[in-house]
Design a protein around this motif. Structure first.
Motif, PDB file in Angstrom:
ATOM      1  N   SER A 167      -3.529   1.877  48.986  1.00  0.00           N
ATOM      2  CA  SER A 167      -2.399   1.812  48.068  1.00  0.00           C
ATOM      3  C   SER A 167      -2.753   1.184  46.725  1.00  0.00           C
ATOM      4  O   SER A 167      -2.294   1.639  45.683  1.00  0.00           O
ATOM      5  CB  SER A 167      -1.240   1.059  48.717  1.00  0.00           C
ATOM      6  OG  SER A 167      -1.625  -0.274  49.027  1.00  0.00           O
ATOM      7  N   HIS A 168      -3.570   0.125  46.735  1.00  0.00           N
ATOM      8  CA  HIS A 168      -3.958  -0.524  45.489  1.00  0.00           C
ATOM      9  C   HIS A 168      -5.105  -1.486  45.780  1.00  0.00           C
ATOM     10  O   HIS A 168      -5.584  -1.581  46.911  1.00  0.00           O
ATOM     11  CB  HIS A 168      -2.782  -1.229  44.823  1.00  0.00           C
ATOM     12  CG  HIS A 168      -2.095  -2.273  45.644  1.00  0.00           C
ATOM     13  ND1 HIS A 168      -1.450  -2.011  46.828  1.00  0.00           N
ATOM     14  CD2 HIS A 168      -1.946  -3.615  45.448  1.00  0.00           C
ATOM     15  CE1 HIS A 168      -0.924  -3.123  47.317  1.00  0.00           C
ATOM     16  NE2 HIS A 168      -1.227  -4.112  46.509  1.00  0.00           N
ATOM     17  N   LEU A 169      -5.558  -2.204  44.751  1.00  0.00           N
ATOM     18  CA  LEU A 169      -6.790  -2.976  44.842  1.00  0.00           C
ATOM     19  C   LEU A 169      -6.612  -4.401  45.327  1.00  0.00           C
ATOM     20  O   LEU A 169      -7.611  -5.122  45.443  1.00  0.00           O
ATOM     21  CB  LEU A 169      -7.502  -2.990  43.479  1.00  0.00           C
ATOM     22  CG  LEU A 169      -8.411  -1.788  43.187  1.00  0.00           C
ATOM     23  CD1 LEU A 169      -8.881  -1.815  41.743  1.00  0.00           C
ATOM     24  CD2 LEU A 169      -9.595  -1.768  44.134  1.00  0.00           C
ATOM     25  N   HIS A 170      -5.416  -4.860  45.590  1.00  0.00           N
ATOM     26  CA  HIS A 170      -5.273  -6.200  46.140  1.00  0.00           C
ATOM     27  C   HIS A 170      -6.010  -6.285  47.472  1.00  0.00           C
ATOM     28  O   HIS A 170      -5.948  -5.371  48.300  1.00  0.00           O
ATOM     29  CB  HIS A 170      -3.794  -6.553  46.322  1.00  0.00           C
ATOM     30  CG  HIS A 170      -3.138  -6.990  45.057  1.00  0.00           C
ATOM     31  ND1 HIS A 170      -1.782  -7.174  44.942  1.00  0.00           N
ATOM     32  CD2 HIS A 170      -3.648  -7.284  43.828  1.00  0.00           C
ATOM     33  CE1 HIS A 170      -1.488  -7.557  43.718  1.00  0.00           C
ATOM     34  NE2 HIS A 170      -2.602  -7.634  43.019  1.00  0.00           N
ATOM     35  N   GLU A 171      -6.691  -7.407  47.687  1.00  0.00           N
ATOM     36  CA  GLU A 171      -7.626  -7.501  48.804  1.00  0.00           C
ATOM     37  C   GLU A 171      -6.952  -7.503  50.175  1.00  0.00           C
ATOM     38  O   GLU A 171      -7.637  -7.316  51.186  1.00  0.00           O
ATOM     39  CB  GLU A 171      -8.477  -8.764  48.644  1.00  0.00           C
ATOM     40  CG  GLU A 171      -9.400  -8.689  47.434  1.00  0.00           C
ATOM     41  CD  GLU A 171     -10.064 -10.014  47.137  1.00  0.00           C
ATOM     42  OE1 GLU A 171      -9.856 -10.996  47.886  1.00  0.00           O
ATOM     43  OE2 GLU A 171     -10.799 -10.079  46.137  1.00  0.00           O
ATOM     44  N   ASP A 172      -5.638  -7.717  50.240  1.00  0.00           N
ATOM     45  CA  ASP A 172      -4.956  -7.582  51.529  1.00  0.00           C
ATOM     46  C   ASP A 172      -4.588  -6.127  51.817  1.00  0.00           C
ATOM     47  O   ASP A 172      -3.943  -5.834  52.829  1.00  0.00           O
ATOM     48  CB  ASP A 172      -3.714  -8.483  51.587  1.00  0.00           C
ATOM     49  CG  ASP A 172      -2.712  -8.194  50.486  1.00  0.00           C
ATOM     50  OD1 ASP A 172      -3.134  -7.850  49.372  1.00  0.00           O
ATOM     51  OD2 ASP A 172      -1.495  -8.334  50.729  1.00  0.00           O
ATOM     52  N   HIS A 173      -5.030  -5.212  50.946  1.00  0.00           N
ATOM     53  CA  HIS A 173      -4.892  -3.769  51.161  1.00  0.00           C
ATOM     54  C   HIS A 173      -6.244  -3.066  51.007  1.00  0.00           C
ATOM     55  O   HIS A 173      -6.476  -2.042  51.627  1.00  0.00           O
ATOM     56  CB  HIS A 173      -3.896  -3.165  50.165  1.00  0.00           C
ATOM     57  CG  HIS A 173      -2.526  -3.755  50.251  1.00  0.00           C
ATOM     58  ND1 HIS A 173      -1.490  -3.132  50.914  1.00  0.00           N
ATOM     59  CD2 HIS A 173      -2.021  -4.930  49.790  1.00  0.00           C
ATOM     60  CE1 HIS A 173      -0.406  -3.901  50.853  1.00  0.00           C
ATOM     61  NE2 HIS A 173      -0.707  -4.998  50.179  1.00  0.00           N
ATOM     62  N   PHE A 174      -7.081  -3.628  50.179  1.00  0.00           N
ATOM     63  CA  PHE A 174      -8.403  -3.077  49.899  1.00  0.00           C
ATOM     64  C   PHE A 174      -9.437  -4.050  50.464  1.00  0.00           C
ATOM     65  O   PHE A 174      -9.912  -4.959  49.789  1.00  0.00           O
ATOM     66  CB  PHE A 174      -8.580  -2.910  48.382  1.00  0.00           C
ATOM     67  CG  PHE A 174      -9.820  -2.174  47.967  1.00  0.00           C
ATOM     68  CD1 PHE A 174      -9.777  -0.813  47.735  1.00  0.00           C
ATOM     69  CD2 PHE A 174     -11.025  -2.833  47.791  1.00  0.00           C
ATOM     70  CE1 PHE A 174     -10.917  -0.123  47.341  1.00  0.00           C
ATOM     71  CE2 PHE A 174     -12.163  -2.159  47.392  1.00  0.00           C
ATOM     72  CZ  PHE A 174     -12.115  -0.804  47.168  1.00  0.00           C
ATOM     73  N   ASP A 175      -9.746  -3.884  51.757  1.00  0.00           N
ATOM     74  CA  ASP A 175     -10.679  -4.765  52.462  1.00  0.00           C
ATOM     75  C   ASP A 175     -12.065  -4.130  52.387  1.00  0.00           C
ATOM     76  O   ASP A 175     -12.427  -3.274  53.190  1.00  0.00           O
ATOM     77  CB  ASP A 175     -10.234  -4.925  53.917  1.00  0.00           C
ATOM     78  CG  ASP A 175     -11.038  -5.969  54.676  1.00  0.00           C
ATOM     79  OD1 ASP A 175     -12.157  -6.296  54.248  1.00  0.00           O
ATOM     80  OD2 ASP A 175     -10.544  -6.463  55.713  1.00  0.00           O
ATOM     81  N   GLU A 176     -12.847  -4.579  51.416  1.00  0.00           N
ATOM     82  CA  GLU A 176     -14.135  -3.934  51.151  1.00  0.00           C
ATOM     83  C   GLU A 176     -15.092  -4.057  52.333  1.00  0.00           C
ATOM     84  O   GLU A 176     -15.909  -3.165  52.577  1.00  0.00           O
ATOM     85  CB  GLU A 176     -14.765  -4.523  49.889  1.00  0.00           C
ATOM     86  CG  GLU A 176     -15.947  -3.735  49.393  1.00  0.00           C
ATOM     87  CD  GLU A 176     -16.282  -4.015  47.939  1.00  0.00           C
ATOM     88  OE1 GLU A 176     -17.462  -3.903  47.570  1.00  0.00           O
ATOM     89  OE2 GLU A 176     -15.358  -4.355  47.169  1.00  0.00           O
ATOM     90  N   ARG A 177     -14.998  -5.141  53.091  1.00  0.00           N
ATOM     91  CA  ARG A 177     -15.890  -5.311  54.244  1.00  0.00           C
ATOM     92  C   ARG A 177     -15.601  -4.262  55.320  1.00  0.00           C
ATOM     93  O   ARG A 177     -16.509  -3.849  56.053  1.00  0.00           O
ATOM     94  CB  ARG A 177     -15.753  -6.719  54.812  1.00  0.00           C
ATOM     95  CG  ARG A 177     -16.287  -7.785  53.864  1.00  0.00           C
ATOM     96  CD  ARG A 177     -15.926  -9.183  54.311  1.00  0.00           C
ATOM     97  NE  ARG A 177     -16.524  -9.544  55.590  1.00  0.00           N
ATOM     98  CZ  ARG A 177     -16.371 -10.742  56.167  1.00  0.00           C
ATOM     99  NH1 ARG A 177     -15.646 -11.680  55.568  1.00  0.00           N
ATOM    100  NH2 ARG A 177     -16.943 -10.991  57.322  1.00  0.00           N
TER     101      ARG A 177
END
Length: 522
Positions: free
Chosen positions: A83-93
């Motif tokens: 949905s967007h780049l906030h880390e609670d939505h975009f978990d790069e790990r």
């Protein structure tokens, strides 16, 4: 006293909309927070999977959902929506461990930051959708994107499963007039995801009052979304997080912060939306057979055990080594930030005090101030920002932005007068992506010359000058208009902002002989 509301009736669905049954078993599985796996038409859609700490190691999923991670990684997913780049939505790990052949469904943002990040990670099969654009990967599966159409970069997704309509708004604020209707299941945020007011230095009673106001506003916004979408069922999601670092433990107080559990709203929601089914889930629940809230997960014993399990993760941030930021480095960073946003800043100026682990600087920002000024003693700063050196180093080096740093709750803020400065906070939050601040410039120009509506004998700009909400859905009482998104208020006779900030509203009286029906009269 005259009162007008654009909210609509208290009952959210009419008699012709009896609550529908949930999708077939296995069709929608909740992963916790805003994460889902949707299985339909022989395809698997993975949505916003979040399992690792976010925002400088501050936020953790609540309840703990880590036991689901192996299944998610082993799953044969065909589609991935972020949905967007906030880390609670975009978990790069998590993303680094997914198959790069998956088709990624992404919102079309002006900055293209999300597209670029996914490309850098090796995800090149991308379907990029603009506001209300659709993608049909299978005959009985259609995905429709909904954007926050202001300068903010948030999105939601409407998933149509052969006529069963699941709207995942997470923490996106699509303008109320743009929301889809006839929704079977709405998943949307009810808890706060912001640093105001709990990160601000307020006296205790003031803090309580402001916190209560924000929580009331969050609830009001949720009820509006439920009613306008005609949702038959609602799934509380996208929060709240839990703070495992003992230094941040005070933000786990569910009564004194904007991070409440659903219990705090359940009774009021039942009264406001009596025919809407509420589906409470635990991580891993199939929505066709949810287990509901688990009391054990809300106890201090559960939190203590969770903290022990993840000790290595929440301690990792504090163990990072970093060199202190020098005045010259900070000067260069802020000069660069301002140079990227010259048109946005215009003739604005602001004195800001930065304090960091015993050091203190007075920073004069704004074009008319010339060069950035560092002084030994602050000169009547309007804002004071307390930022640990480790965080400041990460910001100056570009490892994180101010948005992530603020969301971590590791910063402290104060302002005098206690008035929100939209330009300052937007420079910090969006300045690294000038496409967003340029959109704010366009929003300002539109406010001066753009689309108008007529309400209560006044012609006004249609979209809120703060965050672009459609004011056709705003409440008006005693000559004061209140935006339904962030609840800023303006006097209709002058356009003066009397609550929320300082940005005026464009208004003008409509001559009596020319006045037409109020826009809310349909």
């Amino acid at each position: 006293m005259s009162t007008e509301s654009a909210l609509g009736p208290a009952v959210s669905v009419g008699p012709e909309h009896e609550p529908t049954c949930l999708p077939a078993p296995g069709a929608i599985r909740h992963l916790g927070h805003a994460g889902f796996v949707v299985a339909h038409a022989g395809l698997s859609l993975l949505i916003d999977p979040w399992f690792h700490p976010a925002f400088l190691g501050a936020w953790f999923p609540f309840p703990d959902n880590r036991e689901l991670l192996p299944d998610v990684l082993a799953g044969d997913h065909d589609l991935l929506y972020l949905s967007h780049l906030h880390e609670d939505h975009f978990d790069e790990r998590v993303l680094e461990r997914l198959d790069r052949g998956i088709t990624v469904v992404l919102p079309r943002y002006r900055s293209r930051s999300l597209v670029k990040r996914m490309s850098a990670l090796g995800f090149h099969d991308q379907v990029v959708l603009g506001h209300r654009e659709s993608f049909t990967p299978a005959p009985d599966l259609t995905l429709t994107m909904f954007l926050d159409t202001s300068h903010k970069e948030d999105s939601g997704l409407l998933v149509d499963l052969a006529g069963y309509r699941f709207l995942d708004l997470n923490d996106c604020n699509t303008p109320l007039s743009e929301l889809p209707g006839d929704i079977d299941l709405l998943s949307a945020q009810f808890s706060g995801a912001m640093w105001y007011p709990n990160a601000y230095a307020y006296p205790q009673e003031t803090q309580r009052k402001k916190t209560a106001e924000v929580r009331s506003d969050l609830f009001d916004t949720l009820v509006r979304k439920v009613r306008l979408t005609g949702a038959r069922a609602y799934l509380p999601s996208a929060g709240p997080p839990v703070f495992l670092d003992p230094e941040l433990a005070r933000f786990n107080d569910r009564d004194e912060t904007i991070f409440p559990l659903w219990d705090a709203f359940a009774d009021d929601f039942a009264a406001a939306c009596p025919r809407v089914r509420v589906i409470e889930t635990a991580p891993g629940d199939d929505l066709a057979a949810p287990t509901g809230p688990v009391a054990l997960l809300r106890t201090e014993a559960y939190l203590s055990a969770y903290r022990d399990r993840r000790e290595g993760e929440w301690r990792a941030w504090a163990m990072r080594e970093s060199e202190p930021v020098s005045p010259a480095e900070l000067d260069a960073y802020l000069a660069r930030l301002q140079s990227w946003n010259k048109r946005f800043l215009g003739d604005w100026r602001k004195d800001v005090r930065l304090t960091s682990d015993g050091s203190s600087w007075s920073v004069r920002l704004g074009r008319i101030a010339g060069d950035i000024v560092f002084e030994e003693e602050p000169v009547d700063p309007a804002y004071t920002i307390e930022v640990p050196q480790r965080v400041l180093r990460a910001i100056v080096d570009g490892a994180v932005g101010w948005e992530e740093a603020l969301l971590s709750m590791r910063l402290g803020l104060a302002r005098d007068p206690d008035v929100f400065d939209l330009t300052l906070m937007s420079l910090l939050r969006y300045g690294e992506h000038p496409a967003q601040t340029m959109q704010m410039v366009r929003e300002r120009e539109s406010a001066a010359n753009g689309e108008s509506i007529e309400r209560c004998g006044v012609r006004m700009q249609r979209f809120c000058p703060h965050a672009g909400e459609d004011l056709a859905h705003a409440d008006i009482a005693a000559g004061v208009l209140e935006c339904p998104r962030h609840h800023w208020k303006w006097r209709l006779d002058t356009g003066e902002c009397v609550s929320g900030g300082t940005v005026p509203l464009r208004v003008e009286p409509v001559p009596v002989e020319r006045a037409g029906p109020d826009v809310s009269d349909g």
